[in-house]
Design an enzyme around this catalytic site. Sequence first.
Site, mmCIF file in Angstrom:
data_model
loop_
_atom_site.group_PDB
_atom_site.id
_atom_site.type_symbol
_atom_site.label_atom_id
_atom_site.label_comp_id
_atom_site.label_asym_id
_atom_site.label_seq_id
_atom_site.Cartn_x
_atom_site.Cartn_y
_atom_site.Cartn_z
ATOM 1 N N CYS A 90 0.808 -1.228 0.000
ATOM 2 C CA CYS A 90 0.000 0.000 0.000
ATOM 3 C C CYS A 90 0.837 1.272 0.000
ATOM 4 O O CYS A 90 0.629 2.166 -0.816
ATOM 5 C CB CYS A 90 -0.974 -0.006 1.171
ATOM 6 S SG CYS A 90 -0.214 0.052 2.820
ATOM 7 N N HIS A 142 -2.529 1.295 6.875
ATOM 8 C CA HIS A 142 -2.926 1.106 5.475
ATOM 9 C C HIS A 142 -3.233 2.470 4.872
ATOM 10 O O HIS A 142 -3.770 3.355 5.549
ATOM 11 C CB HIS A 142 -4.153 0.205 5.367
ATOM 12 C CG HIS A 142 -4.503 -0.124 3.946
ATOM 13 N ND1 HIS A 142 -3.699 -0.902 3.140
ATOM 14 C CD2 HIS A 142 -5.562 0.254 3.163
ATOM 15 C CE1 HIS A 142 -4.255 -1.026 1.938
ATOM 16 N NE2 HIS A 142 -5.376 -0.326 1.912
ATOM 17 N N GLN A 154 -6.046 1.695 -4.264
ATOM 18 C CA GLN A 154 -5.185 1.130 -3.233
ATOM 19 C C GLN A 154 -4.572 -0.185 -3.687
ATOM 20 O O GLN A 154 -5.014 -0.809 -4.639
ATOM 21 C CB GLN A 154 -6.022 0.856 -1.979
ATOM 22 C CG GLN A 154 -7.158 -0.131 -2.272
ATOM 23 C CD GLN A 154 -7.771 -0.753 -1.052
ATOM 24 O OE1 GLN A 154 -7.115 -0.902 -0.025
ATOM 25 N NE2 GLN A 154 -9.040 -1.126 -1.130
#
Length: 261
Positions: A90, A142, A154
């Site tokens: 990420c 994240h 993402q």
Amino acid sequence: MKIKITSKKIILSTIMSIVLSIITPITAFADEDDPINSIATSSSSSNVQDAKPLSKKSQDAIANMLMQSVSLMGIAYKWGGNTPTTGLDCSGFVRYVYQNSLGINLPRTAAEQAKVGKRIGIDNLEPGDLIFFNTKRGSNTHVGIYIGDNKFIQSPRTGENIQISDLSGNWRKNFNGAKRIVQENEDSDNGTELQNFQNIRDEALPVSARATTKKHSKKRHEARGNRSTSTKKSKSKSSTKSVKKSSNKSSNAKKKKKKKS
């Protein structure tokens, strides 16, 4: 909702749609239910009602950034991955996009990225803003890139590819804040310029108590274990002393009885 794109032709179509949606308003579509068109309109949408239209300079910069991000759709997630050829996690994905499109070098991890930039509320998100989430690993572990229309791009997790997701459901529930790295401002010549907030370090996103490292957690566990062991030893010693005293008293009492007899 997750949209996965596997065809290079569709990917290129998506990229161009996003670029065009930023530079020129798109007012009509051949098919309003087309998910590609939905993605395209997302880049020109914003939750800020009075937002000013982007300048040509900003349009080009943001369009390039979104083009970079969408062009990576289909790349596999890889823990610690830094390049499309090896895979991207990420934060590696976000860092790669910002570095290659805007020349901005962000920190490597999501937690560190959450410490830079201008803090933005969820109702003021604009395309290009970074959005952070809490996971089982802790706060701000994240990160994704907001693209508008309540959607973000993402690199989710092992076994999945870079994709576009809705900022709803569990994502909304675990949302922990957003950061703006670039913003358009008017200059003295009545033009505009792209302002860079990457050096702002005093607007870090909140970190909950659960975001402690495994090392610290292990130390606390060991400390609790040591205290527990110490308490058990103390109780054991006390019990042993008590038994010895009781035994001594009983022995003395017997000796006294023998003497009397």
